[in-house]
Design a protein around this motif. Structure first.
Motif, PDB file in Angstrom:
ATOM      1  N   ILE B   4       0.873  -1.179   0.000  1.00  0.00           N
ATOM      2  CA  ILE B   4       0.000   0.000   0.000  1.00  0.00           C
ATOM      3  C   ILE B   4       0.911   1.230   0.000  1.00  0.00           C
ATOM      4  O   ILE B   4       1.765   1.359   0.882  1.00  0.00           O
ATOM      5  N   VAL B   5       0.721   2.110  -0.983  1.00  0.00           N
ATOM      6  CA  VAL B   5       1.620   3.267  -1.087  1.00  0.00           C
ATOM      7  C   VAL B   5       0.910   4.609  -0.882  1.00  0.00           C
ATOM      8  O   VAL B   5       1.564   5.646  -0.804  1.00  0.00           O
ATOM      9  N   ALA B   6      -0.416   4.596  -0.824  1.00  0.00           N
ATOM     10  CA  ALA B   6      -1.133   5.859  -0.584  1.00  0.00           C
ATOM     11  C   ALA B   6      -2.530   5.544  -0.074  1.00  0.00           C
ATOM     12  O   ALA B   6      -3.101   4.507  -0.420  1.00  0.00           O
ATOM     13  N   ALA B   7      -3.048   6.418   0.768  1.00  0.00           N
ATOM     14  CA  ALA B   7      -4.440   6.312   1.223  1.00  0.00           C
ATOM     15  C   ALA B   7      -4.999   7.720   1.337  1.00  0.00           C
ATOM     16  O   ALA B   7      -4.379   8.597   1.954  1.00  0.00           O
ATOM     17  N   MET B   8      -6.134   7.951   0.719  1.00  0.00           N
ATOM     18  CA  MET B   8      -6.737   9.278   0.729  1.00  0.00           C
ATOM     19  C   MET B   8      -8.253   9.165   0.621  1.00  0.00           C
ATOM     20  O   MET B   8      -8.778   8.084   0.331  1.00  0.00           O
ATOM     21  N   ALA B   9      -8.937  10.273   0.881  1.00  0.00           N
ATOM     22  CA  ALA B   9     -10.403  10.249   0.797  1.00  0.00           C
ATOM     23  C   ALA B   9     -10.913  11.611   0.378  1.00  0.00           C
ATOM     24  O   ALA B   9     -10.300  12.640   0.684  1.00  0.00           O
ATOM     25  N   LEU B  10     -12.017  11.592  -0.346  1.00  0.00           N
ATOM     26  CA  LEU B  10     -12.593  12.855  -0.818  1.00  0.00           C
ATOM     27  C   LEU B  10     -14.090  12.723  -1.101  1.00  0.00           C
ATOM     28  O   LEU B  10     -14.609  11.621  -1.268  1.00  0.00           O
ATOM     29  N   THR B  11     -14.718  13.863  -1.158  1.00  0.00           N
ATOM     30  CA  THR B  11     -16.130  13.983  -1.533  1.00  0.00           C
ATOM     31  C   THR B  11     -16.277  13.716  -3.029  1.00  0.00           C
ATOM     32  O   THR B  11     -15.402  14.081  -3.807  1.00  0.00           O
ATOM     33  N   HIS B  12     -17.398  13.116  -3.425  1.00  0.00           N
ATOM     34  CA  HIS B  12     -17.597  12.866  -4.862  1.00  0.00           C
ATOM     35  C   HIS B  12     -18.848  13.565  -5.412  1.00  0.00           C
ATOM     36  O   HIS B  12     -19.417  13.127  -6.396  1.00  0.00           O
ATOM     37  N   SER B  13     -19.248  14.667  -4.784  1.00  0.00           N
ATOM     38  CA  SER B  13     -20.562  15.214  -5.142  1.00  0.00           C
ATOM     39  C   SER B  13     -20.635  15.616  -6.622  1.00  0.00           C
ATOM     40  O   SER B  13     -19.676  16.138  -7.184  1.00  0.00           O
ATOM     41  N   LEU B 213     -10.158  12.770  12.422  1.00  0.00           N
ATOM     42  CA  LEU B 213      -9.163  12.195  11.502  1.00  0.00           C
ATOM     43  C   LEU B 213      -7.797  12.832  11.719  1.00  0.00           C
ATOM     44  O   LEU B 213      -6.760  12.168  11.658  1.00  0.00           O
ATOM     45  N   LYS B 214      -7.831  14.139  12.002  1.00  0.00           N
ATOM     46  CA  LYS B 214      -6.583  14.868  12.224  1.00  0.00           C
ATOM     47  C   LYS B 214      -5.887  14.380  13.487  1.00  0.00           C
ATOM     48  O   LYS B 214      -4.672  14.319  13.561  1.00  0.00           O
ATOM     49  N   LYS B 215      -6.701  14.040  14.495  1.00  0.00           N
ATOM     50  CA  LYS B 215      -6.115  13.528  15.741  1.00  0.00           C
ATOM     51  C   LYS B 215      -5.569  12.112  15.540  1.00  0.00           C
ATOM     52  O   LYS B 215      -4.600  11.730  16.180  1.00  0.00           O
ATOM     53  N   THR B 251      -4.372   2.753   7.282  1.00  0.00           N
ATOM     54  CA  THR B 251      -3.471   3.794   7.780  1.00  0.00           C
ATOM     55  C   THR B 251      -3.309   3.673   9.289  1.00  0.00           C
ATOM     56  O   THR B 251      -4.029   2.924   9.946  1.00  0.00           O
ATOM     57  N   GLN B 252      -2.369   4.437   9.792  1.00  0.00           N
ATOM     58  CA  GLN B 252      -2.333   4.640  11.237  1.00  0.00           C
ATOM     59  C   GLN B 252      -2.066   6.114  11.494  1.00  0.00           C
ATOM     60  O   GLN B 252      -1.429   6.787  10.697  1.00  0.00           O
ATOM     61  N   GLY B 253      -2.563   6.590  12.614  1.00  0.00           N
ATOM     62  CA  GLY B 253      -2.287   7.967  12.998  1.00  0.00           C
ATOM     63  C   GLY B 253      -3.074   8.982  12.203  1.00  0.00           C
ATOM     64  O   GLY B 253      -4.058   8.663  11.541  1.00  0.00           O
ATOM     65  N   PRO B 254      -2.629  10.230  12.286  1.00  0.00           N
ATOM     66  CA  PRO B 254      -3.408  11.356  11.770  1.00  0.00           C
ATOM     67  C   PRO B 254      -3.439  11.481  10.251  1.00  0.00           C
ATOM     68  O   PRO B 254      -2.536  11.006   9.563  1.00  0.00           O
ATOM     69  N   ALA B 255      -4.490  12.142   9.772  1.00  0.00           N
ATOM     70  CA  ALA B 255      -4.602  12.486   8.350  1.00  0.00           C
ATOM     71  C   ALA B 255      -4.334  13.975   8.182  1.00  0.00           C
ATOM     72  O   ALA B 255      -4.586  14.759   9.086  1.00  0.00           O
ATOM     73  N   ASP B 256      -3.827  14.354   7.006  1.00  0.00           N
ATOM     74  CA  ASP B 256      -3.764  15.773   6.637  1.00  0.00           C
ATOM     75  C   ASP B 256      -5.107  16.151   6.033  1.00  0.00           C
ATOM     76  O   ASP B 256      -5.539  15.527   5.054  1.00  0.00           O
ATOM     77  N   ASP B 277       0.819   7.952   7.201  1.00  0.00           N
ATOM     78  CA  ASP B 277       1.348   6.719   7.781  1.00  0.00           C
ATOM     79  C   ASP B 277       0.481   5.539   7.356  1.00  0.00           C
ATOM     80  O   ASP B 277      -0.683   5.480   7.718  1.00  0.00           O
ATOM     81  N   LEU B 278       1.050   4.622   6.609  1.00  0.00           N
ATOM     82  CA  LEU B 278       0.238   3.516   6.103  1.00  0.00           C
ATOM     83  C   LEU B 278       0.474   2.272   6.942  1.00  0.00           C
ATOM     84  O   LEU B 278       1.594   2.002   7.373  1.00  0.00           O
TER      85      LEU B 278
END
Lengths: 116, 279
Positions: B4-13, B213-215, B251-256, B277-278
């Motif tokens: 796993i080299v990346a993990a992200m999330a977003l709105t798809h509206s 998520l930030k925490k 992932t582990q830990g906080p997200a940007d 952190d993945l």
């Protein structure tokens, strides 16, 4: 739970919309022969009448899945440029005036906050 | 072994493509900036394949049969579905699939007691089309789409989403290929598509969720972010954040948090996050 729990999963109209959306011929019949189409899919008279009247509130109350109601409106009014001023969205504003007023007041507050 | 080299999330509206310019200019700028950064970080991770967790908005499955999870196993994915192209203001796109990996998910998932339905020809609405338009516009990155049911009761709980995410993560670690894999969750934040609060965005909930998520304390998030709380913030839509929670399991830990916009013009709390952190 929320509004989505109102959904009656067994209501024929909830199945019908699935097939109409993905079939250009059925979409055409939606505009030319809605009543016949509803009969073929086994809709009750009240289901057909709520569709014919584009009655958002009644559709929601009878258990049409909430996600399908805007799609029903788009089948009538067209899908392009579906912003809050689109006729499908105006139908929502008329159906739920209190909720809508609250949301638009929030939009104005947010706009003011950004400007200041 | 796959990685796993990346993990992200977003709105798809759908408003992000269909009526983008109807939002205040500031929100448009913020969204474009965050989406450009996301794309940059995705490309920098040099993935061989993207697994996108989204949700099926009653497009692929009729209401009498809505699987909890569905994997698109085709050699190629074509979208948006007819009738949705006009709504999304997007032309047809083609993205290569990764059939071997997708079929592995289905079969290995069954061994690990997760029922993945599968489709050789999946149809695409906003859930996959909008994120691909911004993050993979030339369709260079092969895609494995996985949809969840986030709108037809019973809606899976966040705990369930996390559990499935954890199992998929373990399955991918055991995948016998050298693939570098990016995981993207799409959906949310607060919105109530087609409900009485169609125009409402619950900014307080959204900021609280992003703050969690930030925490980066996943246990605390799963304890406090119940399905009921999501439903309160916007019924039948906010629970799309389950797809974010699947991604969080990688992932582990906080997200940007790259951006947040309470975008009433797009009828969705709109946000973008990337984890560093993945797991």
């Amino acid at each position: 739970m929320g509004n989505v729990e109102r959904c009656d999963k067994t209501l024929p109209v909830n199945e019908m919309i699935f097939y109409v959306r993905r079939d250009a011929r059925l979409r055409e019949r939606w505009t030319t022969d809605l009543e016949g189409l509803c009969r073929e899919f086994g809709l009750s008279r009240p289901e057909y009448e709520a569709l014919r009247d584009k009655d958002v509130r009644r559709l929601n109350e009878m258990g049409v899945h909430q996600y399908l109601i805007p799609q029903i409106l788009r089948l009538f009014y067209g899908a392009a440029l579906n912003a809050n001023t689109h006729p499908a969205l105006e139908a929502y504003q008329r159906a739920f005036p209190e909720e809508t007023a609250k949301a638009f007041a929030l939009a104005e507050r947010l706009e003011r906050r950004t400007r200041s | 072994m796959a990685r796993i080299v990346a993990a992200m999330a977003l709105t798809h509206s759908p408003g992000l493509t269909g009526w983008f310019d109807r939002a205040p200019e500031e929100q448009q700028k913020t969204a474009l900036r965050a989406l450009a950064e996301m794309r940059q970080r995705l490309e920098a991770a040099r993935p061989d394949v993207v697994i996108a967790f989204s949700n099926d908005h009653l497009l692929n499955w009729p209401i009498n049969n809505t699987p909890e999870f569905t994997v698109g196993i085709g050699e190629e994915h074509v979208g948006p579905a007819d009738w949705y192209d006009e709504w999304l203001a997007l032309g047809k796109y083609r993205i290569p699939g990764h059939a071997a990996l997708a079929r592995y998910l289905v079969n290995e998932g069954a061994r690990r007691r997760i029922a993945f339905a599968h489709l050789r020809q999946m149809q695409f609405d906003d859930g996959i089309s909008v994120p691909m338009h911004y993050l993979n516009p030339e369709g260079r990155l092969p895609l494995v789409p996985v949809t969840m049911n986030c709108t037809v009761p019973p809606i899976p709980t966040p705990e369930r989403a996390y559990q499935v995410g954890t199992v998929v993560r373990d399955m991918l670690h055991a995948y016998p290929g050298p693939e570098r894999i990016a995981v993207i969750g799409t959906g949310g934040l607060s919105h109530e598509p087609g409900g009485p609060r169609y125009f409402w965005v619950d900014e307080e909930f959204d900021r609280w969720f992003l703050d969690m998520l930030k925490k980066g304390d996943h246990r605390a998030l799963l304890r406090e972010c119940t399905l009921e709380r999501m439903e309160d913030a916007g019924s039948g839509g906010t629970a799309e954040l389950n797809a974010w929670i699947v991604a969080m399991a990688f992932t582990q830990g906080p997200a940007d948090v790259l951006a947040y916009m309470p975008a009433i013009a797009w009828r969705t709390g709109t946000g973008m996050v990337v984890w560093n952190d993945l797991a």
